[in-house]
Design an enzyme around this catalytic site. Structure first.
Site, mmCIF file in Angstrom:
data_model
loop_
_atom_site.group_PDB
_atom_site.id
_atom_site.type_symbol
_atom_site.label_atom_id
_atom_site.label_comp_id
_atom_site.label_asym_id
_atom_site.label_seq_id
_atom_site.Cartn_x
_atom_site.Cartn_y
_atom_site.Cartn_z
ATOM 1 N N CYS A 15 0.873 -1.179 0.000
ATOM 2 C CA CYS A 15 0.000 0.000 0.000
ATOM 3 C C CYS A 15 0.915 1.236 0.000
ATOM 4 O O CYS A 15 2.141 1.115 0.140
ATOM 5 C CB CYS A 15 -0.855 -0.005 1.258
ATOM 6 S SG CYS A 15 0.182 0.018 2.743
ATOM 7 N N HIS A 45 5.388 -5.132 9.034
ATOM 8 C CA HIS A 45 5.396 -6.495 9.563
ATOM 9 C C HIS A 45 5.646 -7.510 8.456
ATOM 10 O O HIS A 45 4.749 -8.294 8.098
ATOM 11 C CB HIS A 45 4.071 -6.785 10.281
ATOM 12 C CG HIS A 45 3.933 -6.034 11.569
ATOM 13 N ND1 HIS A 45 2.719 -5.624 12.087
ATOM 14 C CD2 HIS A 45 4.873 -5.630 12.454
ATOM 15 C CE1 HIS A 45 2.918 -4.995 13.234
ATOM 16 N NE2 HIS A 45 4.213 -4.984 13.482
ATOM 17 N N HIS A 78 3.523 1.766 11.796
ATOM 18 C CA HIS A 78 2.373 1.548 12.689
ATOM 19 C C HIS A 78 2.177 2.666 13.695
ATOM 20 O O HIS A 78 1.159 2.724 14.367
ATOM 21 C CB HIS A 78 2.555 0.197 13.418
ATOM 22 C CG HIS A 78 3.047 -0.871 12.502
ATOM 23 N ND1 HIS A 78 4.388 -1.176 12.369
ATOM 24 C CD2 HIS A 78 2.400 -1.658 11.614
ATOM 25 C CE1 HIS A 78 4.537 -2.118 11.452
ATOM 26 N NE2 HIS A 78 3.354 -2.422 10.977
ATOM 27 N N HIS A 128 -1.012 -5.066 19.579
ATOM 28 C CA HIS A 128 -0.505 -4.713 18.244
ATOM 29 C C HIS A 128 0.144 -3.331 18.309
ATOM 30 O O HIS A 128 -0.359 -2.422 18.971
ATOM 31 C CB HIS A 128 -1.641 -4.729 17.224
ATOM 32 C CG HIS A 128 -1.175 -4.527 15.820
ATOM 33 N ND1 HIS A 128 -0.853 -3.280 15.322
ATOM 34 C CD2 HIS A 128 -0.936 -5.405 14.816
ATOM 35 C CE1 HIS A 128 -0.455 -3.401 14.068
ATOM 36 N NE2 HIS A 128 -0.499 -4.690 13.733
ATOM 37 N N GLU A 130 0.333 -0.789 16.340
ATOM 38 C CA GLU A 130 -0.500 0.380 16.000
ATOM 39 C C GLU A 130 -1.435 0.721 17.161
ATOM 40 O O GLU A 130 -1.645 1.901 17.483
ATOM 41 C CB GLU A 130 -1.322 0.093 14.736
ATOM 42 C CG GLU A 130 -2.231 1.260 14.380
ATOM 43 C CD GLU A 130 -3.223 0.950 13.253
ATOM 44 O OE1 GLU A 130 -2.980 0.032 12.453
ATOM 45 O OE2 GLU A 130 -4.248 1.650 13.192
ATOM 46 N N THR A 171 -6.505 0.458 11.806
ATOM 47 C CA THR A 171 -6.691 0.673 10.364
ATOM 48 C C THR A 171 -6.793 -0.618 9.542
ATOM 49 O O THR A 171 -7.148 -0.564 8.364
ATOM 50 C CB THR A 171 -5.516 1.489 9.790
ATOM 51 O OG1 THR A 171 -4.303 0.786 10.074
ATOM 52 C CG2 THR A 171 -5.464 2.879 10.379
HETATM 53 O O1 0CJ Z 1 -0.586 -0.539 10.730
HETATM 54 C C1 0CJ Z 1 -0.313 -0.189 9.628
HETATM 55 C C2 0CJ Z 1 0.005 1.195 9.426
HETATM 56 C C3 0CJ Z 1 -0.284 -1.141 8.482
HETATM 57 C C4 0CJ Z 1 1.093 -1.349 7.955
HETATM 58 C C5 0CJ Z 1 1.177 -2.340 6.832
HETATM 59 O O2 0CJ Z 1 1.044 -3.646 7.152
HETATM 60 P P1 0CJ Z 1 1.829 -4.459 8.277
HETATM 61 O O3 0CJ Z 1 1.726 -5.880 7.932
HETATM 62 O O4 0CJ Z 1 3.173 -3.895 8.465
HETATM 63 O O5 0CJ Z 1 1.024 -4.095 9.570
HETATM 64 P P2 0CJ Z 1 -0.291 -4.646 10.236
HETATM 65 O O6 0CJ Z 1 0.137 -5.697 11.221
HETATM 66 O O7 0CJ Z 1 -0.843 -3.455 10.954
HETATM 67 O O8 0CJ Z 1 -1.203 -5.146 9.200
HETATM 68 FE FE1 F3S Z 2 -0.979 0.696 4.520
HETATM 69 FE FE2 F3S Z 2 -1.372 2.829 5.950
HETATM 70 FE FE3 F3S Z 2 -3.291 1.132 5.508
HETATM 71 S S1 F3S Z 2 0.422 1.544 5.972
HETATM 72 S S2 F3S Z 2 -2.303 -0.849 5.351
HETATM 73 S S3 F3S Z 2 -2.285 2.422 3.993
HETATM 74 S S4 F3S Z 2 -2.930 2.284 7.361
#
Ligand code: 0CJ
Ligand code: F3S
Length: 312
Positions: A15, A45, A78, A128, A130, A171
């Protein structure tokens, strides 16, 4: 001829927030070639992303206090708590903040609500990164912030003043589960204010919509992503709820013959932190099992881009 095929969900993979976070670290490495670059927590992650950056010299740590004063540090996508931001200032760290702007928007909302003395309910998964960061944006001297993830948490929740109550969400949650949780919150606290599903980012929503369609057509869905990636785990769950068998794998080496044996159509997607080359490797591996045809199943295209932080 084999009738086995692969269908790839579109969109999948990186993303805008993940691309920005990784590019931030790479640009910082380029800008300060003779200094150690620290990253607080895994920048995203994904084990492969983290290992690649470690190879380039990045030092990852989960503890800000371990970073020598005046050093360079990148905050992960995050986000971090207000205490961490304050500690970084006190230690004179030179911070490059790779917090996703969409997470940052939730942080600003939590700070505003706490300054107005409102209580806040956060829907998210305990522990988590975030969630830790967002909860930690609330000033503990204001009314209070509470974390809920399911029916049980809501049942046991006691707030001081339901007339001044709002909610925010992580998110990367499941859209359908969060919709149900919000309905329950609204029935317990009829005056609660909130963003509906809008704190769940565009990338999470698009990838879940795509994997839902994919799961209707595929016998098995393989989600490429690391175990600790929330959005990747949600993709596996969404596929499973739609009736497909579904597995989360870090890369093609985790593909086991029993995951696909006897199935004709294999669906593939990748979490928002999974690099594209991992999907390509997986497709190559599946070809060895006789899955020759490849199709794409698209629900939307994405144009979102975020500017890099600071002077990069
Ligand atoms: O929390 C975020 C800003 C998403 C980051 C993108 O994915 P990832 O896998 O690093 O993190 P999540 O465990 O939050 O999906
Ligand atoms: Fe990516 Fe931001 Fe969503 S890192 S998964 S666009 S909160």
């Amino acid at each position: 001829m084999s009738d086995r095929k692969i269908i790839i969900a579109v969109p999948h993979g990186f993303c805008a927030g993940v691309s920005r976070a990784i590019e931030t670290v790479e640009k910082v490495l380029e800008k300060f070639p003779s200094e150690t670059v620290y990253v607080l927590h895994e920048v995203v992650h994904n084990q492969h992303v983290v290992d690649d950056l470690r190879q380039k010299g990045v030092v990852f740590t989960d503890c800000l206090a371990d970073i020598p004063e005046n050093s360079i540090v990148v905050f992960s996508a995050h986000g971090v708590s207000a205490d961490v931001e304050e500690l970084a200032r006190m230690r004179n760290l030179r911070v490059y903040d790779a917090t996703c702007p969409i997470v940052d928007r939730v942080h600003r909302k939590v700070r505003r609500l706490s300054s107005q003395g409102e209580e806040v309910i956060m829907i998210g998964h305990a522990g988590h990164q975030e969630v830790v960061g967002t909860l930690g944006q609330y000033n503990s001297e204001a009314g209070g912030i509470y974390l809920v993830v399911n029916h049980h948490d809501i049942e046991n929740l006691k707030v001081k003043n339901p007339a001044k109550l709002s909610f925010v969400t992580q998110t990367t949650l499941s859209v359908d589960e969060t919709a149900a949780t919000i309905r329950e919150l609204q029935s317990c606290f009829p005056g609660i204010q909130g963003p509906g599903l809008n704190d769940i980012c565009y990338a999470t929503q698009n990838r879940q919509r795509a994997v839902k369609e994919l799961a209707k057509k595929a016998d098995v869905v393989l989600v490429v992503g690391s175990r600790n990636s929330s959005n990747s785990n949600r993709l596996r769950e969404v596929a499973e709820h739609e009736g497909a068998k579904a597995f989360l794998i870090n890369d093609y080496t985790e593909l086991l013959p029993e995951m696909i044996t006897g199935y004709r159509v294999i669906g593939i997607t990748g979490g928002a932190s999974a690099p594209e080359y991992l999907l390509k490797d997986l497709v190559r591996e599946l070809r060895n099992f006789g899955y020759e045809d490849i199709e794409e199943l698209g629900v939307s295209t994405e144009k979102q881009k975020f500017r890099l932080p600071g002077d990069l």
